[in-house]
Design a protein around this motif. Sequence first.
Motif, mmCIF file in Angstrom:
data_model
loop_
_atom_site.group_PDB
_atom_site.id
_atom_site.type_symbol
_atom_site.label_atom_id
_atom_site.label_comp_id
_atom_site.label_asym_id
_atom_site.label_seq_id
_atom_site.Cartn_x
_atom_site.Cartn_y
_atom_site.Cartn_z
ATOM 1 N N MET A 1 17.446 23.263 27.407
ATOM 2 C CA MET A 1 18.201 24.519 27.591
ATOM 3 C C MET A 1 19.442 24.231 28.424
ATOM 4 O O MET A 1 19.527 23.217 29.097
ATOM 5 C CB MET A 1 17.334 25.559 28.314
ATOM 6 N N GLU A 2 20.396 25.158 28.380
ATOM 7 C CA GLU A 2 21.602 25.054 29.195
ATOM 8 C C GLU A 2 21.409 25.866 30.470
ATOM 9 O O GLU A 2 20.712 26.890 30.459
ATOM 10 C CB GLU A 2 22.795 25.662 28.438
ATOM 11 N N TYR A 3 22.047 25.433 31.552
ATOM 12 C CA TYR A 3 22.063 26.271 32.747
ATOM 13 C C TYR A 3 22.944 27.487 32.432
ATOM 14 O O TYR A 3 24.091 27.329 31.991
ATOM 15 C CB TYR A 3 22.639 25.490 33.932
ATOM 16 N N PRO A 4 22.444 28.719 32.581
ATOM 17 C CA PRO A 4 23.209 29.897 32.166
ATOM 18 C C PRO A 4 24.585 29.974 32.841
ATOM 19 O O PRO A 4 24.713 29.633 34.008
ATOM 20 C CB PRO A 4 22.320 31.067 32.617
ATOM 21 N N LYS A 5 25.560 30.415 32.074
ATOM 22 C CA LYS A 5 26.935 30.465 32.588
ATOM 23 C C LYS A 5 27.269 31.853 33.152
ATOM 24 O O LYS A 5 26.666 32.848 32.769
ATOM 25 C CB LYS A 5 27.909 30.122 31.458
#
Lengths: 574, 189
Positions: B109-113
């Motif tokens: 997953m991506e770290y939320p922006k």
Amino acid sequence: MKQLMLGNQAFARGLYEAGCSVVSSYPGTPSTEVTEEAAKFEEIYCEWAPNEKVAMEVAFGASLAGRRSFCGMKHVGLNVAADPLFTCSYTGVNAGMIICVADDAGMHSSQNEQDSRHYAIAAKVPMLEPSDSAEALEFVKRAYELSEEYDTPVIVKMCTRVAHSQSVVETTDRVLPEMKPYEKNIAKYVMMPGNAIKKHPFVEERTAKLQALAEDCYFNRVEMGDTKLGIITSSTSYQYAKEVFGDNACILKLGMIHPLPKKLILDFAAKVEKLVILEELDPIIEEHCKELGLVVTGKDVLPITGEFSQNLIAEKLGVEVPAYSKLEEQMPARPPVMCAGCPHRGLFYTLAKNKCTVLGDIGCYTLGAVAPLSAMDMTLCMGASISSLHGFNKARGEESEKKTVAVIGDSTFMHSGMTGLANIAYNQSNSTVIILDNSITGMTGHQQNPTTGYNIKGDPAGKIDLEALCRAMGFESVRVIDPYNLEECDRVIKEELAKELPSVIISRRPCALLKYVKHEAPLKCNPEKCVSCKSCMRLGCPAISMKDGKAVVDVTLCVGCGVCKQLCKFGALE
Amino acid sequence: MTKNIMIVGVGGQGSLLASKLLGHLLLTEGYDVKVSEVHGMSQRGGSVVTYVRFGEKVYSPIIDKGQADFIVSFEKLEAARYLEYLKKDGRIVVNTQEIDPMPVVTGAMEYPKDLIAKLEATGANVDAMDCLTLANEAGSAKAVNIVLMGRLSKYFDIPLEKWQKAIDECVPAKFAELNHKAFLLGRGE
């Protein structure tokens, strides 16, 4: 003086004030701090026992000798100690004896959610259930009086929210009772059939007397409010009920959970229009009320699994709950992970790489089951890794013996791994057992154990030599490896699995969080050399992540264990 | 009326000292206080929560959804994770530090922006600051907890001297100077 105390600390304070002299426990979340805090009082002898059964028998011995005693454990620990519990209910006590059992509804740190109240009923001993720190302190003191007056061990049941919440208590001085004389009494203390037959009726009479006490005692109280709703509750559920209803309901708060009163409940029921039972986990009060012929709301509306909270109770009983906002997008979860530098990581990496079937056990290393390592097939209870491995190998034979291992920590091995190992030595399967010796009981927050060489106060103590112990049991092949050395781990595990005899591998390296462990300088990733192969990512180390296609080491987390370096074929980690 | 402060972060960031300081101070101020912690499994680098409740009489030891007057977050993603616990018109005091959780570390997953903007868009009062830089300025990255307490103190009618006295009573003497500095940097004084 008023002060904030953790429920467990207040419990220990109660032990101190009541003149408890001997404490023996095995650590287990959420019960551990009772014993750790008790150990801070010089007046109390405290120890970590190898397991809960031993602890309870030590406490029983101290009671028999004439001193007030205590043993503490988590809910599953009481399964281990059930054997002495059921029979010391028959013998009764000399000086007072208290058992703390701490339940973990919601399973914050446990493998199951069993309700310990069943034990009090089954063993026919009284059980008290405080709802905050002040009650924990006071109940413990009164539990000793009950224990001595009614000639019974007394269980004081905690739960995560009472054990690990701080609330206000007031303390007083310690009062040490005279040591009770020890008198030989074969009829009372030697539980062979002829004597035990006479003791069982005593136990039944005692329960009847305690039930009479429950009708009108310090522990149970009625708080009158609006009579449209009556709530019978205990423990932390009482706090949620007060939070939601305040004076808008009548509450019967039960501090003695076994035996339960009858008349008190019937009188209370007669005063209210609707009766609700608020209790976490099993419907024990509810079933009791139904036996009394009452119509109640309970598990038909409220869940039998997990913890309660004020909103849950409000919602289920038709009270409005506050509105709130939430973000639409899904947040990445943050599960617990093995720490950076954890000595278990290299070993689990090796097991995963060799596609081993891994029968696991209870401790930090259960996290070896988490991705990306995913190097565990089973975790059941303390010690089950070794005994199950033997059964697994007996069922599947050679094919399994060549690729299946048990992994068990040093403290868990002392707790109940030794007997399983004796079974392998005796009944001979070509099993490979790996003892993960990190020189401490890790998961519960660093308690000493019989293999560390130190006692609960940190003073030098007896130290069991694991290698010598395994050899004495008849294991010819006992080898020690360093889990930071991947080549050695891989070679030795392969060799031992291939052998046509039972073997023990001790994977030895102290927990990276121990204060005396010296850390190396953190590693760095050279982006010029990193080819983004992600080999290092297979370790699941929280200190390594991928940023813009390259591995990056978090210098605040990295302890320089160097395990990742051994996986990088390009020399990027330096 | 019971007031609720929720302290959230990542295991190992020092939230227990923050709750100890608050509990001690609020008890000295004459309130009934309850502080609920997490131990054991949930500490190992996982998401951790501490509840601090105070008022005339406090019953439940925990804070439920929609009830927190303050969320004090040691890490940005954790502030977003526990947003549901914030009361309408509640305030989030957040350290803008990012600590990647395992799904981000492994690339799943991506770290939320833009999390701060997203939090503000829900109507929450957000007070975001880089506590790690201030903690380092005070002398130790570990002082993030006291920097946050300094910022939180701005929203309470409790004199500065009382906070400072509580720090003296809760931290070892050899770290007192560092922590006082960290507290004032957080408070913006």
